[in-house]
Scaffold this active site. Structure first.
Site, PDB file in Angstrom:
ATOM      1  N   GLY A  85     -15.318 -22.025   6.784  1.00  0.00           N
ATOM      2  CA  GLY A  85     -16.172 -22.577   7.662  1.00  0.00           C
ATOM      3  C   GLY A  85     -15.770 -22.009   9.320  1.00  0.00           C
ATOM      4  O   GLY A  85     -14.765 -22.502   9.679  1.00  0.00           O
ATOM      5  N   HIS A  86     -16.642 -21.330   9.649  1.00  0.00           N
ATOM      6  CA  HIS A  86     -16.221 -20.747  10.768  1.00  0.00           C
ATOM      7  C   HIS A  86     -17.297 -20.968  12.202  1.00  0.00           C
ATOM      8  O   HIS A  86     -18.480 -20.928  12.119  1.00  0.00           O
ATOM      9  CB  HIS A  86     -16.551 -19.171  10.798  1.00  0.00           C
ATOM     10  CG  HIS A  86     -15.362 -18.522   9.970  1.00  0.00           C
ATOM     11  ND1 HIS A  86     -15.474 -17.188   9.726  1.00  0.00           N
ATOM     12  CD2 HIS A  86     -14.442 -18.872   9.236  1.00  0.00           C
ATOM     13  CE1 HIS A  86     -14.424 -16.670   8.969  1.00  0.00           C
ATOM     14  NE2 HIS A  86     -13.719 -18.150   8.835  1.00  0.00           N
TER      15      HIS A  86
ATOM     16  N   GLN B 237     -10.176 -17.546   5.729  1.00  0.00           N
ATOM     17  CA  GLN B 237      -8.787 -18.399   5.411  1.00  0.00           C
ATOM     18  C   GLN B 237      -7.848 -17.554   6.541  1.00  0.00           C
ATOM     19  O   GLN B 237      -8.164 -16.939   7.479  1.00  0.00           O
ATOM     20  CB  GLN B 237      -8.614 -17.900   4.149  1.00  0.00           C
ATOM     21  CG  GLN B 237      -9.396 -18.761   2.979  1.00  0.00           C
ATOM     22  CD  GLN B 237     -10.774 -18.091   2.897  1.00  0.00           C
ATOM     23  OE1 GLN B 237     -10.742 -16.755   2.563  1.00  0.00           O
ATOM     24  NE2 GLN B 237     -11.866 -19.016   3.074  1.00  0.00           N
TER      25      GLN B 237
ATOM     26  N   LYS C  86     -11.221 -18.209  14.272  1.00  0.00           N
ATOM     27  CA  LYS C  86     -11.584 -16.962  14.081  1.00  0.00           C
ATOM     28  C   LYS C  86     -13.154 -16.696  14.329  1.00  0.00           C
ATOM     29  O   LYS C  86     -13.481 -15.813  14.953  1.00  0.00           O
ATOM     30  CB  LYS C  86     -11.548 -16.589  12.183  1.00  0.00           C
ATOM     31  CG  LYS C  86     -10.217 -16.471  11.973  1.00  0.00           C
ATOM     32  CD  LYS C  86      -9.943 -16.107  10.734  1.00  0.00           C
ATOM     33  CE  LYS C  86     -10.375 -17.218   9.609  1.00  0.00           C
ATOM     34  NZ  LYS C  86      -9.735 -18.447   9.634  1.00  0.00           N
TER      35      LYS C  86
ATOM     36  N   LYS D 192      -7.064 -22.750  21.156  1.00  0.00           N
ATOM     37  CA  LYS D 192      -6.821 -24.109  21.505  1.00  0.00           C
ATOM     38  C   LYS D 192      -5.527 -24.362  22.239  1.00  0.00           C
ATOM     39  O   LYS D 192      -4.764 -25.629  21.975  1.00  0.00           O
ATOM     40  CB  LYS D 192      -6.662 -24.858  19.901  1.00  0.00           C
ATOM     41  CG  LYS D 192      -7.876 -24.508  19.228  1.00  0.00           C
ATOM     42  CD  LYS D 192      -7.884 -25.813  18.117  1.00  0.00           C
ATOM     43  CE  LYS D 192      -9.318 -26.567  18.175  1.00  0.00           C
ATOM     44  NZ  LYS D 192      -9.411 -27.385  16.791  1.00  0.00           N
TER      45      LYS D 192
ATOM     46  N   ASP E  67      -8.569 -21.842   9.511  1.00  0.00           N
ATOM     47  CA  ASP E  67      -9.030 -22.448  10.784  1.00  0.00           C
ATOM     48  C   ASP E  67      -8.627 -22.119  12.289  1.00  0.00           C
ATOM     49  O   ASP E  67      -8.276 -23.284  12.954  1.00  0.00           O
ATOM     50  CB  ASP E  67      -9.152 -24.002  10.526  1.00  0.00           C
ATOM     51  CG  ASP E  67      -9.787 -24.315   9.220  1.00  0.00           C
ATOM     52  OD1 ASP E  67     -10.667 -23.772   8.734  1.00  0.00           O
ATOM     53  OD2 ASP E  67      -9.134 -25.274   8.435  1.00  0.00           O
TER      54      ASP E  67
HETATM   55  P1  GDP Z   1     -12.129 -20.919  11.920  1.00  0.00           P
HETATM   56  O1  GDP Z   1     -12.431 -21.081  10.398  1.00  0.00           O
HETATM   57  O2  GDP Z   1     -10.931 -19.904  11.935  1.00  0.00           O
HETATM   58  O3  GDP Z   1     -13.289 -20.127  12.439  1.00  0.00           O
HETATM   59  O4  GDP Z   1     -11.974 -22.075  12.865  1.00  0.00           O
HETATM   60  P2  GDP Z   1     -12.908 -23.205  12.404  1.00  0.00           P
HETATM   61  O5  GDP Z   1     -14.282 -23.221  13.029  1.00  0.00           O
HETATM   62  O6  GDP Z   1     -12.796 -23.772  10.878  1.00  0.00           O
HETATM   63  O7  GDP Z   1     -11.910 -24.302  13.350  1.00  0.00           O
HETATM   64  C1  GDP Z   1     -11.716 -24.294  14.514  1.00  0.00           C
HETATM   65  C2  GDP Z   1     -12.001 -25.266  15.615  1.00  0.00           C
HETATM   66  O8  GDP Z   1     -11.664 -25.430  16.592  1.00  0.00           O
HETATM   67  C3  GDP Z   1     -13.735 -25.294  15.632  1.00  0.00           C
HETATM   68  O9  GDP Z   1     -14.059 -26.409  15.904  1.00  0.00           O
HETATM   69  C4  GDP Z   1     -13.944 -24.684  16.897  1.00  0.00           C
HETATM   70  O10 GDP Z   1     -15.024 -24.917  17.702  1.00  0.00           O
HETATM   71  C5  GDP Z   1     -12.712 -25.270  17.746  1.00  0.00           C
HETATM   72  N1  GDP Z   1     -12.176 -24.138  18.861  1.00  0.00           N
HETATM   73  C6  GDP Z   1     -11.745 -22.848  18.612  1.00  0.00           C
HETATM   74  N2  GDP Z   1     -11.263 -22.552  19.804  1.00  0.00           N
HETATM   75  C7  GDP Z   1     -10.929 -23.611  20.508  1.00  0.00           C
HETATM   76  C8  GDP Z   1     -10.157 -23.781  21.742  1.00  0.00           C
HETATM   77  O11 GDP Z   1      -9.618 -22.975  22.618  1.00  0.00           O
HETATM   78  N3  GDP Z   1     -10.229 -25.041  22.041  1.00  0.00           N
HETATM   79  C9  GDP Z   1     -10.911 -25.925  21.731  1.00  0.00           C
HETATM   80  N4  GDP Z   1     -10.553 -27.381  22.030  1.00  0.00           N
HETATM   81  N5  GDP Z   1     -11.596 -25.881  20.472  1.00  0.00           N
HETATM   82  C10 GDP Z   1     -11.742 -24.647  19.978  1.00  0.00           C
HETATM   83  P1  IMO Z   2     -11.580 -20.547   7.111  1.00  0.00           P
HETATM   84  O1  IMO Z   2     -12.130 -19.187   6.937  1.00  0.00           O
HETATM   85  C1  IMO Z   2      -8.657 -23.584   5.715  1.00  0.00           C
HETATM   86  C2  IMO Z   2      -7.859 -23.641   1.531  1.00  0.00           C
HETATM   87  C3  IMO Z   2      -8.192 -24.994   0.742  1.00  0.00           C
HETATM   88  C4  IMO Z   2      -7.210 -24.935  -0.321  1.00  0.00           C
HETATM   89  C5  IMO Z   2      -6.756 -23.504  -0.482  1.00  0.00           C
HETATM   90  C6  IMO Z   2      -7.558 -23.086  -1.893  1.00  0.00           C
HETATM   91  O2  IMO Z   2     -12.659 -21.474   7.595  1.00  0.00           O
HETATM   92  O3  IMO Z   2     -10.309 -20.672   7.921  1.00  0.00           O
HETATM   93  P2  IMO Z   2     -10.365 -22.460  -2.323  1.00  0.00           P
HETATM   94  O4  IMO Z   2     -11.369 -23.303  -2.016  1.00  0.00           O
HETATM   95  O5  IMO Z   2     -10.220 -21.538  -1.320  1.00  0.00           O
HETATM   96  O6  IMO Z   2      -9.931 -22.069  -3.566  1.00  0.00           O
HETATM   97  O7  IMO Z   2      -9.022 -23.389  -1.706  1.00  0.00           O
HETATM   98  O8  IMO Z   2      -7.255 -22.879   0.612  1.00  0.00           O
HETATM   99  N1  IMO Z   2      -8.941 -23.062   2.231  1.00  0.00           N
HETATM  100  C7  IMO Z   2      -8.890 -23.314   3.528  1.00  0.00           C
HETATM  101  N2  IMO Z   2      -8.106 -23.878   4.589  1.00  0.00           N
HETATM  102  N3  IMO Z   2      -9.738 -22.882   6.120  1.00  0.00           N
HETATM  103  C8  IMO Z   2     -10.454 -21.866   5.367  1.00  0.00           C
HETATM  104  O9  IMO Z   2     -11.182 -21.063   5.664  1.00  0.00           O
HETATM  105  C9  IMO Z   2      -9.915 -22.228   3.844  1.00  0.00           C
HETATM  106  N4  IMO Z   2     -10.459 -21.585   2.778  1.00  0.00           N
HETATM  107  C10 IMO Z   2      -9.823 -22.245   1.686  1.00  0.00           C
HETATM  108  O10 IMO Z   2      -8.116 -26.030   1.739  1.00  0.00           O
HETATM  109  O11 IMO Z   2      -5.842 -25.513   0.438  1.00  0.00           O
HETATM  110 MG    MG Z   3     -12.614 -22.764   9.362  1.00  0.00          MG
END
Ligand code: GDP
Ligand code: IMO
Ligand code: MG
Length: 420
Positions: free
Chosen positions: A40-41, A219, A16, A326, A13
């Site tokens: 979840g991207h 991840q 990416k 962020k 998270d």
């Molecule tokens: P990922 O799994 O690495 O793709 O990240 P996620 O999408 O799960 O979580 C990142 C969250 O931060 C999402 O809600 C993005 O929309 C948000 N985000 C990404 N970059 C920024 C930033 O620079 N500032 C803010 N405020 N939000 C951001």
């Molecule tokens: P993105 O790509 C954050 C974490 C789960 C748990 C551990 C194992 O959005 O960054 P799993 O379901 O993979 O067997 O869970 O890994 N986890 C993540 N945490 N972002 C993710 O993906 C994750 N994918 C798995 O919360 O701790």
């Molecule tokens: Mg994510």
């Protein structure tokens, strides 16, 4: 221009999705290489938020061809609804998305097994995303998994599914188990017929044509099955090694490794987290950064930047640049702490311990930094407040890498580029 890998350097998270979308401005092909719908991207374009679980984030750029490679475990229910979601935005998917026929399937049995395993673990549970990822990789490595291409060979499928059910006693003895999986396969046979293909061959051809290829990690490196905080990890390699193996490309074709670094740490699920914040900063950060899981909606745990972990992730992956995300969230805090080393077993260390129980006993040694200063609305790197620039410089030094860009908001345009 070659191959760029984008990987998370923390516990996932990091942002990416946003970073890959940004870099895909100049890409021909985008590839998901490992993991599955546990990812979840998030990509925010023109105020519209898309959360992608299986498709590469490049799908939102119509010029980019997208691939899901052999290393991914694919839940076709999730993929089918994601295709609908993207097409409802007016973007074409067919003809632009290919799934490797070598990729393994996540079947309904896998979610059942995961629920039973987490239940049995009780207090020791991992806190997984419940997307069937661990059990699907177990079957793959046990060599009795079902692959995307198998859906098309109807003669052997029933026998293979029956074997799978018998080799997985934890799924219980439900009589309709095989039928349920057969239904799943039949339901998706047409889709697989349309989108399954030899991704690895196509990628090889793209490399030969010197196309610009973006490998999107899922991840974060601290969740890597070998190098993360085992057992509180996911079930595959999440670093550059996992991307290259999952995509089936020669390691020598990679010419850039971009590490994504959130300005502070977060973690979902259980496991050691040395720099986890105390109140009130924990709630302030969670609220300011809207730190809730993009896949499960679970609240994310928040912590101060951990330079020991960052150095470890950056060095094992040989990152060539970092994208810092962020910074706007961090700028909302009136104090900033950074962990520079750990105090562990009576001494100080810069080493990230291999043993999770040891990491649990490590006490962060913090340095205080100036609050980052207001970064909202700025559009050039040179407009960063001095404290914000110093914070970014500190991350660059720890990662031993160049700057790709700094992100100061969720939207596609909230990016301060180091190069234009
Ligand atoms: P990922 O799994 O690495 O793709 O990240 P996620 O999408 O799960 O979580 C990142 C969250 O931060 C999402 O809600 C993005 O929309 C948000 N985000 C990404 N970059 C920024 C930033 O620079 N500032 C803010 N405020 N939000 C951001
Ligand atoms: P993105 O790509 C954050 C974490 C789960 C748990 C551990 C194992 O959005 O960054 P799993 O379901 O993979 O067997 O869970 O890994 N986890 C993540 N945490 N972002 C993710 O993906 C994750 N994918 C798995 O919360 O701790
Ligand atoms: Mg994510």
């Amino acid at each position: 221009m070659g191959v760029t890998c984008v990987i998370g350097l923390q516990w996932g998270d990091e942002g990416k999705g946003k970073v890959v979308d940004g870099l895909c401005r100049e890409a021909d092909v985008a590839v998901r290489c490992q993991g599955g719908a546990n990812a979840g991207h998030t990509v925010v374009v023109g105020g519209r938020t898309s959360i992608l679980h299986l498709m590469p984030s490049g799908i939102l750029r119509e010029r980019v061809r997208c691939m899901i490679a052999a290393g991914v475990v694919v839940d076709l229910d999730v993929l089918a609804s994601e295709i609908e979601q993207v097409e409802s935005m007016g973007l074409s998917v067919t003809g632009r998305l290919m799934v490797s026929s070598r990729a393994h399937l996540v079947l309904p049995i896998h979610r059942r097994i995961e629920a039973a395993a987490e239940d049995m673990l009780g207090d020791e549970k991992i806190g997984t995303t419940m997307r069937g990822i661990g059990p699907a990789y177990m079957d793959k490595h046990g060599r009795f998994g079902i692959r995307v291409g198998d859906i098309l060979s109807t003669d052997r499928l029933a026998a293979r599914l029956d074997l799978l059910a018998r080799l997985n006693p934890m799924a219980g003895r439900a009589p309709d188990l095989v039928e349920e999986m057969m239904d799943y396969c039949s339901r998706h046979r047409d889709l697989v017929g349309e989108i399954a293909g030899d991704v690895e061959h196509d990628l090889g051809m793209s490399i030969g044509r010197d196309e610009r290829i973006m490998l999107e990690g899922s991840q974060g490196f601290l969740l890597d099955i070998d190098f993360g905080t085992y057992p509180y990890v996911t079930s595959c390699n999440t670093g550059v090694h996992g991307l290259v193996a999952g995509a089936g490309i020669p390691p020598s074709s990679v010419d850039k490794v971009v590490g994504v670094v959130k300005s502070y740490m977060t973690r979902v699920g259980r496991g050691p987290f040395p720099t986890e914040m105390e109140e009130p900063y924990h709630s302030l950060t969670r609220d300011a950064g809207r730190e809730y899981g993009a896949t499960t909606g679970r609240p994310r745990r928040c912590g101060w930047m951990d330079l020991v972990a960052l150095r470890y992730s950056a060095s094992l992956n040989g990152v060539t640049s970092i994208a810092v995300t962020k910074l706007d969230t961090l700028s909302r805090l009136d104090a900033v702490k950074v962990c520079r080393e750990y105090e562990c077993s009576g001494g100080r260390t810069h080493a990230f311990p291999a043993d999770g129980r040891m990491l649990e006993r490590c006490v962060p040694v913090y340095g205080e930094m100036e609050p980052v200063g207001d970064v909202e609305g700025i559009s050039r790197l040179s407009d960063l407040p001095a404290a914000g620039a110093a914070y970014v410089d500190m991350l660059l030094e720890a990662a031993g890498a160049e700057l790709e860009f700094v992100s100061v908001g969720a939207g596609r345009d909230a990016v301060l580029r180091a190069r234009h």
